[in-house]
Enzyme design. Structure first.
Site, mmCIF file in Angstrom:
data_model
loop_
_atom_site.group_PDB
_atom_site.id
_atom_site.type_symbol
_atom_site.label_atom_id
_atom_site.label_comp_id
_atom_site.label_asym_id
_atom_site.label_seq_id
_atom_site.Cartn_x
_atom_site.Cartn_y
_atom_site.Cartn_z
ATOM 1 N N GLY A 127 21.397 -15.499 46.747
ATOM 2 C CA GLY A 127 20.894 -16.098 47.970
ATOM 3 C C GLY A 127 22.006 -16.864 48.664
ATOM 4 O O GLY A 127 23.000 -17.230 48.039
ATOM 5 N N CYS A 153 24.314 -14.614 40.694
ATOM 6 C CA CYS A 153 24.914 -15.397 41.772
ATOM 7 C C CYS A 153 24.150 -16.723 41.968
ATOM 8 O O CYS A 153 24.231 -17.605 41.129
ATOM 9 C CB CYS A 153 24.979 -14.570 43.052
ATOM 10 N N TYR A 154 23.384 -16.865 43.060
ATOM 11 C CA TYR A 154 22.585 -18.077 43.235
ATOM 12 C C TYR A 154 21.673 -18.277 42.033
ATOM 13 O O TYR A 154 21.425 -19.414 41.618
ATOM 14 C CB TYR A 154 21.763 -17.981 44.511
ATOM 15 N N HIS A 198 27.809 -9.695 41.470
ATOM 16 C CA HIS A 198 26.637 -8.869 41.779
ATOM 17 C C HIS A 198 26.724 -7.526 41.055
ATOM 18 O O HIS A 198 27.344 -6.584 41.565
ATOM 19 C CB HIS A 198 26.530 -8.635 43.287
ATOM 20 N N GLU A 245 24.418 -5.399 40.802
ATOM 21 C CA GLU A 245 23.530 -4.433 41.452
ATOM 22 C C GLU A 245 24.239 -3.617 42.534
ATOM 23 O O GLU A 245 23.735 -2.561 42.931
ATOM 24 C CB GLU A 245 22.304 -5.133 42.044
ATOM 25 N N SER A 297 6.646 10.249 62.568
ATOM 26 C CA SER A 297 7.883 10.363 63.336
ATOM 27 C C SER A 297 8.517 11.730 63.191
ATOM 28 O O SER A 297 9.410 12.086 63.954
ATOM 29 C CB SER A 297 8.876 9.302 62.867
ATOM 30 N N GLY A 325 10.001 12.490 60.291
ATOM 31 C CA GLY A 325 10.922 12.323 59.177
ATOM 32 C C GLY A 325 10.197 12.257 57.845
ATOM 33 O O GLY A 325 8.966 12.265 57.769
ATOM 34 N N VAL A 326 10.988 12.148 56.776
ATOM 35 C CA VAL A 326 10.416 12.153 55.436
ATOM 36 C C VAL A 326 9.576 10.904 55.181
ATOM 37 O O VAL A 326 8.560 10.969 54.487
ATOM 38 C CB VAL A 326 11.522 12.306 54.371
ATOM 39 N N ASP A 327 9.963 9.768 55.739
ATOM 40 C CA ASP A 327 9.264 8.516 55.440
ATOM 41 C C ASP A 327 7.805 8.566 55.873
ATOM 42 O O ASP A 327 6.894 8.316 55.076
ATOM 43 C CB ASP A 327 9.963 7.334 56.132
ATOM 44 N N LYS A 380 15.443 5.201 50.733
ATOM 45 C CA LYS A 380 15.283 6.571 51.194
ATOM 46 C C LYS A 380 15.303 7.591 50.049
ATOM 47 O O LYS A 380 14.474 8.498 50.000
ATOM 48 C CB LYS A 380 16.379 6.904 52.205
#
Length: 511
Positions: free
Chosen positions: A55, A82-83, A168, A170, A222, A224-226, A367
């Site tokens: 953060g 981190c934070y 980090h 990640e 839309s 698209g895939v989403d 995605k």
């Protein structure tokens, strides 16, 4: 239903979702909750472990985000990042102070064995930092197992199952960061795979069925895939009580309205109402040049179209959208003090008087995770693997005012870019590839005559999740074909440039 997740407490980092994502890549169920979640509510989730995110705040600032300190008495494995390391140290009796030398970017981590968290990793290890405070004294019972040149970087207390890192793990910039997280999840927590696309589908369908109950819903498609995946999930939950609306806002790519409508009806087997509202969108955008205002106008107009369709259909209570986490984290500050980068039509651009209740079944996914779910749902490959297209469409690929002639130019140029990218076999290697119309006129020579016409910028990037991206090193012969075709075939264009900016510092889209 999956039970007993790893719970990530969000203290406001824009990397928070990456933590949960990396854990899900291990096929382990993880969820994100605000750091301010009530203690009893957290306990009811039956977490197997806790991760404290990064953060932007300083722990000694009275306004900094905090969690309930009783989490340290749950006898659960805890990993601070981190934070999260700083807050853990601060609350358990250590000291945190402003750094004399801040650490942003790469650093070399020296590992001091014995260490449970960093077991099997080489020393030194290249890691990615982003912090201006340092732990100067560790809490009682902790040992220091890693340092960079400027800071205490890893602390461990195996007796209480508490671990923390200043960098980090990640992000992909940290070498072997996945192994660090795997050491925590698998070796320290002893958790085995329990999350797969099929289980996500089952849980999401059940949740949508319970929430919608006997009501009806509209889905904003839309193409698209989403949105296709979101619609398919809710369709499985409520069947023909879902009506999908695909709006031609006049800002779509070449021939997209017809092709996508056909694909969604015939391949995805969705109940689709195709609505041509192109002129009303263009009328609303007339004279508008500010990109945020464009997005918000388009977002509001979308909702108005859906409301009109809902009135035609009768009472509709819910609106389904294919919002993803990158849309959310870049549009609004969701769980902590994360910076707002842009307003999407389906997140930050929604009108205040929205009459629908929103259902966003993909809100926590990236995605590539959505694509995995789409494949599990049996959606066609050409739909699942389509490159992303922005909700506001070509409006944010025209810098300045949107006009019909400018739309013609960028639409034709964009079709050429995609044609040549596909012909070169590069389409599925790229995250996105497209054309942008710049409000810059330059001098050119065509047929021995002087021209003064617009410029097209070609953008092609590689990315894993859209949160960061690197510009794609397209072969020169592909760029040559794209440039030659655009200048020859698109009236009003006499110059083509190639964008070599990564994200950050730029964004993928130009507006």
């Amino acid at each position: 239903m999956i039970q007993s997740p790893i719970v990530v407490l969000d203290f406001g980092s824009q990397y928070t979702q990456l933590i949960a994502r990396r854990i899900r890549e291990m096929n382990v169920y993880s969820v994100i909750v605000p750091c301010t979640i009530g203690f009893d509510e957290l306990v009811k989730m039956s977490p197997q472990a806790l991760i404290l995110s990064g953060g932007p705040a300083s722990v000694y600032d009275p306004a900094s985000p905090v969690a309930d300190e009783r989490i340290f008495k749950l006898n659960l494995p805890v990993l601070g990042i981190c934070y999260g390391l700083q807050w853990m140290s601060y609350k358990l009796g250590g000291k945190v102070e402003p750094a004399r030398r801040r650490e942003y970017g790469f650093a070399m981590l020296e590992i001091n064995p014995p260490t449970d968290l960093l077991r099997g990793l080489p020393s030194p290890l290249r890691v990615w930092n982003s912090h201006g405070d340092h732990v100067t004294e560790v809490p009682p019972g902790f040992r220091i197992t890693g340092r960079t040149e400027n800071a205490i970087s890893v602390i461990e207390n195996p007796a209480t199952k508490m671990f923390a890192v200043e960098f980090h793990p990640e992000v992909r910039h940290t070498n072997r960061g996945d192994e660090i997280l795997r050491n925590f999840v698998v070796e320290i927590c002893g958790i085995r795979p329990n999350w797969f696309p099929r289980s996500f589908i089952e849980e999401t369908v059940a949740r949508a069925r319970e929430r919608v109950s006997s009501e009806r819903a509209l889905c904003a498609l839309s193409g698209g895939v989403d949105s296709a995946v979101a619609a398919t999930l809710v369709s499985r939950a409520i069947g023909d009580r879902l009506t999908c609306v695909f709006v031609n806002n006049g800002l779509l790519r070449k021939n997209e309205f017809e092709k996508v409508t056909r694909a969604l009806q015939e391949q995805a087997h969705l109940n689709v109402r195709a609505v041509d509202a192109s002129q009303r969108f263009l009328n609303r955008l007339s004279g508008v040049t500010d990109p945020e205002q464009k997005r918000k106008i388009i977002g509001e107009e979308f909702i108005r179209v859906f409301e009109e369709e809902a009135r035609r259909l009768g009472h509709i209570k819910f609106l389904v959208q294919g919002t993803l986490y990158p849309d959310v984290i870049e549009s609004v500050s969701v769980r902590g003090p994360a910076a707002t980068i842009k307003s999407h039509h389906n997140v930050g651009g929604l009108p205040l008087d929205l009459r629908f209740e929103l259902i966003e079944p993909l809100r926590e996914l990236f995605k590539d995770e959505v694509r995995r779910v789409g494949k599990e749902l049996g959606l066609p490959d050409d739909l699942v693997n389509r490159q992303p297209f922005p909700g506001p469409g070509l409006a944010v690929r025209i810098l300045g005012e949107v006009t019909e002639d400018r739309l013609r130019m960028v639409r034709e140029a964009d079709a050429i870019v995609l044609d040549e990218i596909r012909a070169a076999g590069l389409y599925y290697d790229l995250w996105q590839s497209f054309a942008v119309l710049l409000p810059i006129s330059t001098v050119g020579v065509m047929g021995d005559a002087r021209t003064y016409a617009f410029t097209i910028a070609v953008r092609a990037v590689k990315s894993e999740d859209g949160m960061t991206a690197d510009w794609a090193r397209l072969p020169s012969e592909v760029l040559e074909k794209i440039s030659t075709r655009i200048v020859n075939e698109v009236k009003g264009i006499n110059r083509v440039v190639f964008d070599v900016t990564s994200k950050p510092p730029g964004t993928i889209e130009w507006e």
